[in-house]
Design a protein around this motif. Structure first.
Motif, PDB file in Angstrom:
ATOM      1  N   UNK A  96      -2.920  20.426  15.491  1.00 28.33           N
ATOM      2  CA  UNK A  96      -2.629  19.488  16.490  1.00 28.33           C
ATOM      3  C   UNK A  96      -3.549  19.274  17.726  1.00 28.33           C
ATOM      4  N   UNK A  97      -4.467  18.121  17.619  1.00 33.09           N
ATOM      5  CA  UNK A  97      -5.206  18.091  18.828  1.00 33.09           C
ATOM      6  C   UNK A  97      -4.410  18.228  20.100  1.00 33.09           C
ATOM      7  N   UNK A  98      -3.126  17.304  20.574  1.00 31.73           N
ATOM      8  CA  UNK A  98      -2.416  17.359  21.745  1.00 31.73           C
ATOM      9  C   UNK A  98      -1.814  19.064  21.847  1.00 31.73           C
ATOM     10  N   UNK A  99      -1.591  19.482  20.807  1.00 30.74           N
ATOM     11  CA  UNK A  99      -1.367  21.214  20.989  1.00 30.74           C
ATOM     12  C   UNK A  99      -3.181  22.252  21.931  1.00 30.74           C
ATOM     13  N   UNK A 100      -4.332  21.946  20.526  1.00 28.91           N
ATOM     14  CA  UNK A 100      -5.364  22.154  21.560  1.00 28.91           C
ATOM     15  C   UNK A 100      -5.379  22.148  22.743  1.00 28.91           C
ATOM     16  N   UNK A 101      -5.890  20.643  23.062  1.00 27.09           N
ATOM     17  CA  UNK A 101      -6.093  20.509  24.534  1.00 27.09           C
ATOM     18  C   UNK A 101      -5.562  21.103  25.296  1.00 27.09           C
ATOM     19  N   UNK A 102      -3.983  21.652  25.272  1.00 22.48           N
ATOM     20  CA  UNK A 102      -3.187  21.824  26.213  1.00 22.48           C
ATOM     21  C   UNK A 102      -3.932  23.622  26.044  1.00 22.48           C
ATOM     22  N   UNK A 103      -3.641  23.839  25.229  1.00 23.54           N
ATOM     23  CA  UNK A 103      -3.895  25.526  24.507  1.00 23.54           C
ATOM     24  C   UNK A 103      -5.166  25.607  25.464  1.00 23.54           C
ATOM     25  N   UNK A 104      -6.160  24.657  25.116  1.00 27.38           N
ATOM     26  CA  UNK A 104      -7.469  24.631  26.117  1.00 27.38           C
ATOM     27  C   UNK A 104      -7.894  25.164  27.638  1.00 27.38           C
ATOM     28  N   UNK A 105      -6.457  24.146  28.459  1.00 22.30           N
ATOM     29  CA  UNK A 105      -6.576  23.872  29.404  1.00 22.30           C
ATOM     30  C   UNK A 105      -6.087  24.944  30.291  1.00 22.30           C
ATOM     31  N   UNK A 106      -4.696  25.220  29.356  1.00 22.67           N
ATOM     32  CA  UNK A 106      -3.918  26.447  29.537  1.00 22.67           C
ATOM     33  C   UNK A 106      -5.039  27.928  29.823  1.00 22.67           C
ATOM     34  N   UNK A 107      -5.274  27.812  29.101  1.00 21.09           N
ATOM     35  CA  UNK A 107      -6.895  29.149  28.894  1.00 21.09           C
ATOM     36  C   UNK A 107      -7.930  29.013  30.067  1.00 21.09           C
ATOM     37  N   UNK A 108      -7.779  28.173  30.266  1.00 22.80           N
ATOM     38  CA  UNK A 108      -8.682  27.625  31.647  1.00 22.80           C
ATOM     39  C   UNK A 108      -8.078  28.341  32.736  1.00 22.80           C
ATOM     40  N   UNK A 109      -6.920  27.591  33.151  1.00 19.89           N
ATOM     41  CA  UNK A 109      -6.207  27.779  33.902  1.00 19.89           C
ATOM     42  C   UNK A 109      -5.978  29.951  34.406  1.00 19.89           C
TER      43      UNK A 109
ATOM     44  N   UNK B  19       3.024  28.734  24.616  1.00 23.07           N
ATOM     45  CA  UNK B  19       3.168  27.951  23.028  1.00 23.07           C
ATOM     46  C   UNK B  19       3.672  27.284  23.104  1.00 23.07           C
ATOM     47  N   UNK B  20       5.513  27.780  23.248  1.00 18.59           N
ATOM     48  CA  UNK B  20       6.476  27.291  23.326  1.00 18.59           C
ATOM     49  C   UNK B  20       6.665  25.920  23.794  1.00 18.59           C
ATOM     50  N   UNK B  21       6.251  26.473  24.881  1.00 15.42           N
ATOM     51  CA  UNK B  21       6.406  25.007  26.090  1.00 15.42           C
ATOM     52  C   UNK B  21       4.750  23.610  25.104  1.00 15.42           C
ATOM     53  N   UNK B  22       4.179  24.252  24.554  1.00 15.54           N
ATOM     54  CA  UNK B  22       3.346  23.303  23.831  1.00 15.54           C
ATOM     55  C   UNK B  22       3.888  22.806  22.616  1.00 15.54           C
ATOM     56  N   UNK B  23       3.699  23.748  21.799  1.00 17.45           N
ATOM     57  CA  UNK B  23       4.655  22.576  20.949  1.00 17.45           C
ATOM     58  C   UNK B  23       5.899  21.558  21.398  1.00 17.45           C
ATOM     59  N   UNK B  24       6.221  22.301  22.533  1.00 21.52           N
ATOM     60  CA  UNK B  24       7.731  20.886  22.626  1.00 21.52           C
ATOM     61  C   UNK B  24       7.168  19.972  23.604  1.00 21.52           C
ATOM     62  N   UNK B  25       5.535  19.959  24.073  1.00 20.65           N
ATOM     63  CA  UNK B  25       5.325  18.931  24.438  1.00 20.65           C
ATOM     64  C   UNK B  25       4.950  17.979  23.068  1.00 20.65           C
ATOM     65  N   UNK B  26       4.031  18.749  21.699  1.00 19.52           N
ATOM     66  CA  UNK B  26       3.656  18.558  20.948  1.00 19.52           C
ATOM     67  C   UNK B  26       4.390  17.307  20.617  1.00 19.52           C
ATOM     68  N   UNK B  27       5.480  18.115  20.114  1.00 16.90           N
ATOM     69  CA  UNK B  27       7.249  17.213  19.125  1.00 16.90           C
ATOM     70  C   UNK B  27       7.305  16.176  19.859  1.00 16.90           C
ATOM     71  N   UNK B  28       7.730  16.094  21.020  1.00 18.23           N
ATOM     72  CA  UNK B  28       8.252  14.564  21.842  1.00 18.23           C
ATOM     73  C   UNK B  28       7.218  14.135  21.608  1.00 18.23           C
ATOM     74  N   UNK B  29       5.987  13.734  21.360  1.00 18.73           N
ATOM     75  CA  UNK B  29       4.844  12.691  21.784  1.00 18.73           C
ATOM     76  C   UNK B  29       4.957  12.460  20.739  1.00 18.73           C
ATOM     77  N   UNK B  30       5.482  13.689  19.282  1.00 24.91           N
ATOM     78  CA  UNK B  30       5.612  13.212  17.594  1.00 24.91           C
ATOM     79  C   UNK B  30       6.755  12.138  17.906  1.00 24.91           C
ATOM     80  N   UNK B  31       7.453  12.540  18.481  1.00 27.48           N
ATOM     81  CA  UNK B  31       8.779  11.693  18.141  1.00 27.48           C
ATOM     82  C   UNK B  31       8.570   9.670  19.073  1.00 27.48           C
ATOM     83  N   UNK B  32       7.884  10.117  20.007  1.00 28.88           N
ATOM     84  CA  UNK B  32       7.158   9.102  20.594  1.00 28.88           C
ATOM     85  C   UNK B  32       7.108   8.017  19.618  1.00 28.88           C
ATOM     86  N   UNK B  33       5.798   8.643  19.096  1.00 25.98           N
ATOM     87  CA  UNK B  33       5.103   7.799  18.302  1.00 25.98           C
ATOM     88  C   UNK B  33       5.379   7.497  16.899  1.00 25.98           C
ATOM     89  N   UNK B  34       6.254   8.278  16.456  1.00 25.45           N
ATOM     90  CA  UNK B  34       7.505   7.352  15.572  1.00 25.45           C
ATOM     91  C   UNK B  34       8.111   6.291  15.773  1.00 25.45           C
TER      92      UNK B  34
END
Ligand SMILES: [Fe+2]
Length: 219
Positions: A31-44, A202-217
């Motif tokens: 999931x690209x949003x999940x990957x992008x958020x993970x890269x960002x957290x890693x940077x921080x 990781x759980x917080x990122x998954x929560x964000x991607x799920x919220x994004x997914x339901x908006x898209x649907x």
């Protein structure tokens, strides 16, 4: 606490790093949003690695000289690693500015200032062992999935850390093997907290991607 042995440590390590590694394997890397958020957290948090290593090195006593030197050696190896995440983000067309630092990420590295300054500079090994242990158990799997989905240019952080950390982990575990009692107990507590906090990120990122997914649907 005084009787805390390497055997106790090894059993805590196997349990918590095992669970942490499973959580990261279960993460939706594709999931690209999940990957992008993970890269960002890693940077921080990686932006603080060299600072935390310097703080640990500076607070070692003269009796803790072997640890002092190991922190300094490790510091050199971590230099510039936060840039890898910035480059990975660029390769998928994202920038760090649009990706916030999550509170779990902040607590993950901020907690280290307590351990190093209020307990012992050696306790920082708990943070190192949690990250390197997970990298050894799961890193190869993650790297292959990221390359397959986003290409090698967007997977440089995972490439470096699934390869380098195997030798790092051996050195770190050998150093911890000589320890027992309070020092080792602090390392274990920090290791357990670090596994839990990263898993919460990781759980917080998954929560964000799920919220994004339901908006898209819904749209
Ligand atoms: Fe690194």
């Amino acid at each position: 606490l005084k009787n805390y042995s390497f055997k106790d440590f090894k059993s805590d390590y196997d349990h918590h790093v095992g669970q942490f590694s499973q959580a990261i394997i279960d993460f939706p890397w594709e999931n690209e949003t999940a990957y992008a958020l993970w890269c960002a957290q890693t940077f921080y948090y990686v932006s603080y690695s060299t600072r935390l290593l310097a703080l640990s090195a500076a607070n070692c006593s003269l009796e803790q000289n072997s640890f002092h030197r190991r922190f300094i050696d490790h510091l050199g190896e971590e230099k510039g690693h936060e840039r890898l995440s910035i480059n990975d983000l660029k390769a998928i067309g994202r920038t760090i500015d649009s990706l916030p630092e999550l509170p779990e990420t902040a607590i993950f590295y901020q907690n280290q200032y307590f351990w190093i300054l209020q307990r012992s500079p050696l306790s920082f090994f708990g943070y190192v062992l949690a990250l390197e242990g997970m990298a050894v158990q799961a890193g190869g799997n993650l790297y292959q999935r990221a390359v397959k989905t986003y290409g090698p240019k967007a997977s440089s952080f995972l490439k470096v850390h699934s390869e380098e950390d195997i030798s790092h982990l051996e050195t770190a575990l050998n150093q911890v093997k000589e320890m027992s009692g309070e020092d080792l107990y602090h390392i274990a507590q920090n290791m357990i907290q670090s596994c839990l906090l990263y898993t919460a990120t990781l759980a917080h990122i998954v929560q964000i991607t799920k919220a994004e997914e339901s908006v898209r649907l819904a749209a």
